[in-house]
Design an enzyme around this catalytic site. Structure first.
Site, mmCIF file in Angstrom:
data_model
loop_
_atom_site.group_PDB
_atom_site.id
_atom_site.type_symbol
_atom_site.label_atom_id
_atom_site.label_comp_id
_atom_site.label_asym_id
_atom_site.label_seq_id
_atom_site.Cartn_x
_atom_site.Cartn_y
_atom_site.Cartn_z
ATOM 1 N N HIS A 96 0.833 -1.202 0.000
ATOM 2 C CA HIS A 96 0.000 0.000 0.000
ATOM 3 C C HIS A 96 0.867 1.251 0.000
ATOM 4 C CE1 HIS A 96 1.022 0.734 4.195
ATOM 5 N NE2 HIS A 96 0.757 -0.541 4.444
ATOM 6 N N ASP A 392 3.672 -4.491 3.993
ATOM 7 C CA ASP A 392 5.102 -4.782 4.092
ATOM 8 C C ASP A 392 5.340 -6.209 4.573
ATOM 9 O OD1 ASP A 392 4.182 -4.305 6.661
ATOM 10 O OD2 ASP A 392 5.821 -2.989 7.244
#
Length: 509
Positions: A96, A392
């Protein structure tokens, strides 16, 4: 470093959700790499791997790369191939875009950031206004539960925790546009694309859904909502129905214990936390649990001064400093070196990302079969573009599982791209040219090849499965069979197993 209560909570959540939680969740940017500008596909390219430093790293090194502020030009190598090679499919995993902190530093004022979208506020993008308008028509699309109730645009004038910012939207509009330009000449997705040809999936967080939509809009401006189905992945590992893997959870728990031991043995880090806690007037363990690096990075990325407190809050008062930030960053670099040395994270990553990589391999094989000579195309076509909007804690283990352990930690709006290529057929009636003495033979007709790119850089020959491949053997691409063998068998050698089932349920190694 986490408190005992937080550590117990981590293990509890791991058992329930089978997804990685803090401390692996921490944002830990890698330092910038020294770069070497590359030429054509057959020559060297800019390196994306950091060079180990013999002195303490500059805390600002790599900060601009990690923040990924969308005000600079980058060269993207997606879509490059030898002449006449055909691009069959593209699969993309993204992190993102820029977000508001997930954690707040107690007793400090939260950074003031507006999470509504406005083309009059920087950074902006030429597609921003039309993107905002297009998202208003999203009710015409098809949404897997619970995505239909997730907002399609960030919409709070004072950002909520973890909310996507306008910077994050712009980052992915740019990402999508970069790939749109890269693949335009390959006609990967014509304007008449059909629903089976596009697969979009995301976790249930608004920041991943919104990032995916921004990316898709950059790639396919004004796309037809009625053709689109947005699918939900409940796990950040995108493991679908294959998430159960006890050995993976054990490796992650061992990795977290390693990380914890390294932190508590770092006396400089401990002194820094004590100093910061004294300034803020709070217990040191509370500050550690608040993961201050997450908020400090937000301040850096948005050009906001580090937080300050007055003396009336029980502490000495003052501001958190760049020197303190530098100590935390230095420890993160030390942790990355130790993590690679010990190897627990690599074992975790192999098992964490096998389901996603196996699904990626299966899709490539289906597309390849559909493109065999003489085969009748399936109604609606094959899935030629896949977008997985993730975190992540998804991208980092994917890089490790591919053998890209020296690559930079996933920045905001990072992207990993898998391209499937097919070499051209020989002219009908024309015999294949044999390699002369001292010459290397060229790729056979109709062979399949794979390229892997990270943030626009070709890292194919840094992957475990293509590191030893002779890239100068007449073509600069990696045979697909190397990737298939790696995913189906070879990757499990790291955990002394021959299959995912054996690796997950066999006796501990």
């Amino acid at each position: 470093m986490v408190s005992a209560a937080a550590a117990h909570l981590v293990l509890f959540l791991l058992g329930v959700n089978l997804i990685p939680i803090t401390p692996i969740l921490e944002e830990r940017p890698f330092q910038a790499a020294d770069g070497v500008v590359g030429g054509n596909l057959g020559k060297s390219r800019k390196r994306v791997f950091p060079v180990l430093q013999t002195q303490e790293p500059d805390p600002m090194a790599g900060a601009s790369d990690y923040c990924n502020t969308p005000n600079r030009s980058e060269q993207a190598w997606e879509g490059h191939s030898p002449a006449d090679y055909k691009l069959l499919s593209v699969q993309v995993m993204i992190r993102h875009g820029d977000r508001y902190p997930i954690y707040s530093i107690p007793k400090t004022k939260r950074p003031t950031i507006d999470c509504t979208l406005s083309s009059s506020r920087k950074p902006s993008h030429p597609l921003l206004n039309s993107f905002i308008s297009h998202m208003g028509q999203g009710g015409r699309g098809h949404w897997e539960a619970p995505l239909s109730s997730v907002p399609r645009l960030p919409n709070h004038s004072a950002c909520e925790m973890g909310e996507l910012t306008q910077t994050g939207v712009v980052q992915h509009l740019r990402n999508g546009q970069v790939l749109q330009q890269a693949y335009r000449r390959h006609n990967l997705l014509p304007s008449s694309w059909s629903p089976p040809q596009v697969w979009v999936e995301t976790t249930g967080k608004s920041r991943t859904l919104q990032s995916g939509l921004a990316f898709l809009y950059g790639l396919l401006p004004e796309f037809d909502w009625t053709k689109l189905t947005v699918r939900h992945q409940w796990s950040t590992l995108f493991c679908g129905s294959a998430c159960d893997c006890p050995a993976r959870n054990r490796y992650l728990e061992e990795e977290q214990r390693r990380q914890y031991r390294l932190r508590v043995s770092d006396t400089e880090l401990e002194r820094t936390y004590v100093e910061m806690a004294r300034t803020l007037g709070m217990l040191t363990r509370q500050l550690r649990a608040a993961n201050p690096i997450d908020s400090l990075l937000c301040h850096l990325c948005h050009g906001i001064s580090f937080p300050c407190v007055s003396t009336g809050n029980g502490g000495t008062g003052g501001c958190l400093t760049m020197a303190q930030f530098a100590v935390i960053r230095r420890q993160q670099f030390d942790d990355e070196v130790d993590r690679k040395r010990v190897g627990l994270y690599r074992k975790y990553a192999i098992l964490a990302m096998y389901p996603y990589l196996n699904r990626t391999a299966n899709k490539m094989e289906r597309v390849a079969r559909a493109n065999e000579a003489g085969r009748q195309p399936r109604a609606g076509g094959e899935e030629v573009f896949t977008l997985s909007s993730a975190h992540d804690v998804t991208v980092a283990p994917l890089l490790s599982a591919l053998g890209l352990e020296d690559s930079r930690f996933p920045r905001f709006a990072a992207r990993v791209v898998f391209e499937l290529w097919k070499s051209p057929p020989a002219t009908q009636g024309q015999p294949k040219k044999k390699a002369g003495k001292g010459e290397r033979s060229k790729a056979k007709d109709g062979e399949l090849f794979l390229r892997v790119l990270y943030n626009g850089e070709d890292v194919t020959f840094h992957t475990t499965f293509c590191r030893s491949h002779d890239r100068h053997a007449g073509h600069p691409l990696c045979p697909l069979k190397n990737f298939l063998s790696y995913v189906r068998r070879d990757m499990f050698k790291v955990v002394n197993a021959t299959s995912y089932q054996e690796a997950c349920y066999g006796p501990p190694v």
